[in-house]
Motif scaffolding. Sequence first.
Motif, short mmCIF file in Angstrom:
data_model
loop_
_atom_site.label_atom_id
_atom_site.label_comp_id
_atom_site.label_asym_id
_atom_site.label_seq_id
_atom_site.Cartn_x
_atom_site.Cartn_y
_atom_site.Cartn_z
N ASN A 14 1.02 -0.81 0.24
CA ASN A 14 -0.14 -0.01 0.03
C ASN A 14 0.74 1.04 -0.54
O ASN A 14 0.16 2.68 0.35
N GLN A 15 2.12 1.22 -0.33
CA GLN A 15 2.95 2.25 -0.54
C GLN A 15 3.60 2.99 -1.82
O GLN A 15 3.17 1.53 -2.93
N ALA A 16 3.86 3.77 -2.02
CA ALA A 16 5.02 4.12 -3.81
C ALA A 16 6.20 3.61 -3.65
O ALA A 16 6.92 3.60 -2.28
N ALA A 17 6.93 2.97 -4.32
CA ALA A 17 8.31 2.61 -4.92
C ALA A 17 8.37 3.20 -5.78
O ALA A 17 7.71 3.01 -6.72
N THR A 18 9.51 3.28 -5.36
CA THR A 18 10.84 3.50 -6.62
C THR A 18 12.02 2.71 -6.89
O THR A 18 12.19 2.36 -6.84
N ILE A 19 11.00 2.43 -8.50
CA ILE A 19 12.22 0.69 -8.56
C ILE A 19 13.13 1.24 -10.04
O ILE A 19 12.60 1.86 -11.04
N THR A 20 14.74 1.24 -9.29
CA THR A 20 15.64 1.01 -10.72
C THR A 20 15.88 0.11 -11.25
O THR A 20 15.73 -1.10 -10.79
N VAL A 21 15.61 0.00 -12.43
CA VAL A 21 15.86 -1.13 -13.37
C VAL A 21 16.76 -0.62 -14.99
O VAL A 21 16.99 0.92 -15.15
#
Length: 450
Positions: A270-277
Amino acid sequence: MTIQVILIKAAQLILSLSILVVLHELGHFIPARLFKIKVEKFYLFFDPGFSLFKFKKGETEYGIGWLPLGGYVKIAGMIDESMDKEQMMQPPQPWEFRAKPAWQRLIVMIGGVTVNLILGFLIYAMILWHYGESYLPTKNAVYGIVTDSLGRTAGLQNGDKIISVDNSPVEAFHKIPAQVILNEAKSIQVDRAGQQLNLVLPAGFRGALASSKQGGGTFQLRMPFIIGEFTENSAGKKAGLKVDDRIIAINGQPAQYNDEVITAMQGLKNQAATITVVRNERDTMQIKANVPADGILGMRIGEEQMQRVFHQVTVKYSFIEAIPAGFSKAISTLVTYVQQIGLLFKKSSELKASESLGGFGSIAKLFPDAWDWHSFWNLTALLSIILAFMNILPIPALDGGHVLFLLYEMVTGRKPSIKFMEYAQIVGMVLLFGLLLFANGLDVWRAIFK
């Protein structure tokens, strides 16, 4: 497990068992007819009270019963599951089983087991010819393992690279659990960040590993999280992630392996996530995604991506080469299964019958969630070998029980009495149906309480 998956597994199980049962019974039927013994019925599944389908050709009635617990051929003049006592009270007829020489009756009785053994060998040979044999060498599992709570009791950690089991190297990565269980291993040697360690396995480890619920995740392959496919309504796909994206960090924290990504997601429900790819193997990008309440973004590592990362070995066979290779694999499968059964009766073994036993539900779980012919035929070959072994056990009501009595007759020159055979058949049937109910009852119990 969805209804669709359950139906696919059930369909594979029913088709596999139907093939095995029909061919097993054909193994009895053909020699019986060659020796001019009357076969009254040939049925797939049992038909107490009524059958779903039947027709008569010649002197034999062919049909499909409603009780999917096997199948049978009713051979005239033989004590079997039909318990036809009236026929046995009449004088023997030339076309009856009991009127034939002992060696002919022996061939009829071992026909089903023989067919199952040959079938297992032929299926393995055809699989090797068509698909070849691919496996990941243990030394090529360069990122180590992902382990579970059971593995941690033995001192295993995520990222450990397995070197050997009891100081004996294991060639194929997927064979590590079997090596630990069947050889009753005492220790595992691992490489942890360049340091070699000897981990002594605690009491109860091997028994727990043999249980699919407890030990299934102990030796999982650790791998970079390269997206191979998305589920329906995937939150990751909606956020802009793409196939072949390799995840390297989440919210600025390193997370590049399957275990690290899954753990990070579970902590961001239920949170926002910053995904580095890394995209296209050169561009580093940051994707913002809203993590659902279950902590699952709906994406998986694909088979194609795994093959790109790991150096698997694939052995190809010509048609001629596949024949001895298939025979060898069938024998190896049989020996391994006998070893597993033997461990249940060994005092030093940690395996428990109640944890190793299962019914049709346990067998169905072995089949994949989606229909896959390679897996289907592999499992059918395995089940054929198991069916052959189980049927030759010297238990009344099984083929092995009849073989035992025939061997006694051939050695002593005396036939067991009809009454003895009837009582032996009843005892055997009670034992078998009791075991069948117990095994399937365990499946129900596990499904509800585990």
